[in-house]
Structure formats: structure tokens, C-alpha cells
Design an enzyme around this catalytic site. Structure first.
Site, mmCIF file in Angstrom:
data_model
loop_
_atom_site.group_PDB
_atom_site.id
_atom_site.type_symbol
_atom_site.label_atom_id
_atom_site.label_comp_id
_atom_site.label_asym_id
_atom_site.label_seq_id
_atom_site.Cartn_x
_atom_site.Cartn_y
_atom_site.Cartn_z
ATOM 1 N N PRO A 183 0.585 -1.129 0.145
ATOM 2 C CA PRO A 183 -0.144 -0.066 -0.257
ATOM 3 C C PRO A 183 0.982 1.500 -0.092
ATOM 4 O O PRO A 183 1.600 1.455 0.810
ATOM 5 C CB PRO A 183 -0.428 -0.160 1.872
ATOM 6 C CG PRO A 183 -0.494 -0.874 1.980
ATOM 7 C CD PRO A 183 0.587 -1.692 1.455
ATOM 8 N N GLU A 184 0.726 1.815 -0.908
ATOM 9 C CA GLU A 184 1.000 2.773 -0.523
ATOM 10 C C GLU A 184 -0.360 4.843 -0.445
ATOM 11 O O GLU A 184 -0.889 4.465 0.135
ATOM 12 C CB GLU A 184 2.033 3.403 -2.441
ATOM 13 C CG GLU A 184 2.607 2.480 -2.798
ATOM 14 C CD GLU A 184 3.019 3.107 -4.284
ATOM 15 O OE1 GLU A 184 3.350 4.338 -4.637
ATOM 16 O OE2 GLU A 184 4.169 2.508 -4.978
#
Length: 270
Positions: free
Chosen positions: A2-3
Site C-alpha cells: 500500500p502506498e
DNA sequence: ATGTGACCCTGGATGC
DNA sequence: TGCATCCAGGGTCACA
């Protein structure tokens, strides 16, 4: 995994369900995350009401009257809402129950983190030295130029440096540089003001588009309702080595920078 | 002082 | 089918 977009999609999905709700139970199935899980998490959380959920970079902050719960999803983490009747599966490390609704942390690689912060979260060592939020008004070309001045590293790892600007990981660094037409190998301190003037809005546009699409799901990432993101279908370069650039038709290339794969179009990005 | 690589961990894909 | 190798959205640390 996840960014910033995936973390923000998670935050937006959870907040309406959980804000104002009281915690009834906490079940930890492992303590071996990036940092050992604090042992008396249940004692700190049960009976307390979640005020709201905020985000700083890739960190989620759950605010209670008694302190903050900080969660980072690492490479493979996800948070989803489950029913208390659903049995936990493999790699479901932590359940935080709000009555019938359960916030469940799933993280196969266990690079994620769950920490209790009693004091001011902004002073916490993990948060205190973070750079600017890319979607804020404070993230300007002038500010980025000041951070990059004299830097001899390449622009791509530079914009992934969380002490400069937070939230941009390996996917969105490549995507943003393609949108801005900048060669990822350019020396950070040598990129012109005019080009940084392209890069800053390219980053904002890329991140906002990804949030709108529910983020990118490559393998492990799922939103809090269990749905996959869609943004991977809009990737311009990431994961597309050998495929044709949607802008100019040249084959996309892959190279390695600081041990991470970088994707770029040799014609659009110079 | 900076910048790069090894490493934390599990699992999926690929190759022999 | 089985085993070995490599690779992956992140971040920290030891070293050059």
C-alpha cells in the site's frame, strides 16, 4: 504494497463505519510484526471510543481519548471490516471488535506495524521527521526544489524518500515521472525548476486518480470491504516492461534503482 | 554526510 | 511433481 492511495482508500472506507464506535474486544494472534505488538493493547483499547481516523503518509492514526493507535500496512498488509461471525484466516493477526463489526488486520509478510502512542503522535519518532503531504497545498515545486537542491541521487528514489515527501512508493514514483516526462535516472538536484513544476502536479494527479480508482491491487491489497482496486489497469509504465507506451508506442523499459524496479518510457521521459 | 544494498517475512511465478 | 531461485506496494540499518 500500500502506498498513499491504498492507505487513503482504506481510511475513507473505514471511517464512516467505525468513527464514534466503542471497542468491545481486542484479539491479537501474533505479536511478531515489524515491531513487537504491545501486550496490553486490549487494556488500552477496550471500552474506548474511536474519535476519528487520520492518515500521515502511509501511516493510519486511530484517535482515542486515551491516545492513538498507529497502523502501517507494510508491503502486504490490509485492513478489512468483517463480521464477528467470520472466522479468522491465516495471517489475520489482529482483530479489533466494535460490537458485531470487526476491524481485521491481514498481513502475510508481517512488515506492517501496530503501535500505541500515548502522547502527541507528531512527536513520535516514526512520524516526527516525515516530509510534506503530497496532496497538501504545502507541496509545491519551490518546496520540492529546496529539498532536492544539491542531491546527487536519482530523481526516482528521491521522490520515494519519506523525509522529503511522504506516501509515494515504487508504483506511483514511476507513474508520476512518466506523467511528468522526466527520466527517472535524472540527478535530483539537476532537475530544472520548470520540470519540477510539471512533476508536482503530475504526482498530485496520479495519486488522486489512484484514490478515485480504489488504489492498485497487484497481489495482496484489498480495500476494507474486500474489493480490489482498479488503478493497476490504468498504469502507464509500472509492471509493463516490453509493452507499448500508451502515449508514444515505444516499448516500456525496466531498470533497477536502489534495488527497486523502475519502469519508464525511453521516448517520453528524457 | 549521503547513497546504496542487505535484510526483515511469506508466497507466487518461473525454470530445471 | 519437486526443488531452487527470484521477485514483490516498505522501511531500517550497516557500511562504503
Amino acid at each position: 504494497m500500500p502506498e498513499l492511495p491504498e492507505v487513503e482508500v482504506t481510511r475513507q472506507g473505514l471511517a464512516p463505519h467505525l468513527s464514534g464506535r466503542r471497542i468491545s474486544e481486542v484479539v491479537a494472534r501474533t505479536t511478531a510484526l515489524r515491531y513487537p505488538l504491545c501486550e496490553d493493547l486490549g487494556a488500552k483499547l477496550v471500552g474506548h471510543t474511536l474519535a476519528h481516523i487520520s492518515r500521515r503518509g502511509k501511516y493510519l492514526l486511530f484517535q482515542f481519548d486515551s491516545g492513538h493507535l498507529l497502523i502501517h500496512l507494510g508491503m502486504s498488509g490490509s485492513l478489512r471490516l468483517a463480521s464477528s461471525k467470520e472466522a479468522a484466516g491465516k495471517h489475520d493477526h489482529l482483530d479489533i471488535s466494535f460490537g458485531e463489526e470487526v476491524l481485521r488486520l491481514h498481513d502475510p509478510r508481517r512488515f506492517g506495524a501496530v503501535l500505541w502512542i500515548a502522547g502527541d503522535p507528531e512527536q513520535h519518532p516514526l512520524l516526527a521527521h516525515l516530509g510534506v503531504e503530497p496532496l497538501s497545498r504545502e507541496f509545491t515545486a519551490a518546496r520540492l526544489a529546496a529539498c532536492l537542491a544539491g542531491k546527487r541521487t536519482a530523481i526516482k528514489p528521491a521522490i520515494m524518500d519519506a523525509s522529503i515527501v511522504v506516501g509515494i512508493g515504487n508504483i506511483y514514483a514511476s507513474e508520476s515521472l512518466h506523467r511528468a516526462g522526466i527520466d527517472p535516472r535524472s540527478l535530483a538536484g539537476r532537475v530544472s525548476a520548470a520540470r519540477l513544476g510539471e512533476l508536482v502536479p503530475a504526482i498530485k494527479t496520479t495519486l488522486r486518480a489512484a484514490i478515485r480508482s480504489g488504489g492498485s491491487t497487484l497481489r495482496d491489497y484489498y480495500g476494507c470491504d474486500g474489493a480490489a482496486g482498479d488503478f493497476q489497469f490504468q498504469h502507464r509504465v509500472y509492471g509493463r516492461a516490453g509493452q507499448l507506451c500508451r502515449t508514444c508506442g515505444s516499448p516500456i523499459r525496466m531498470l533497477r534503482q536502489a534495488n527497486r524496479a523502475t519502469y519508464y518510457c525511453p521516448r517520453c521521459q528524457r
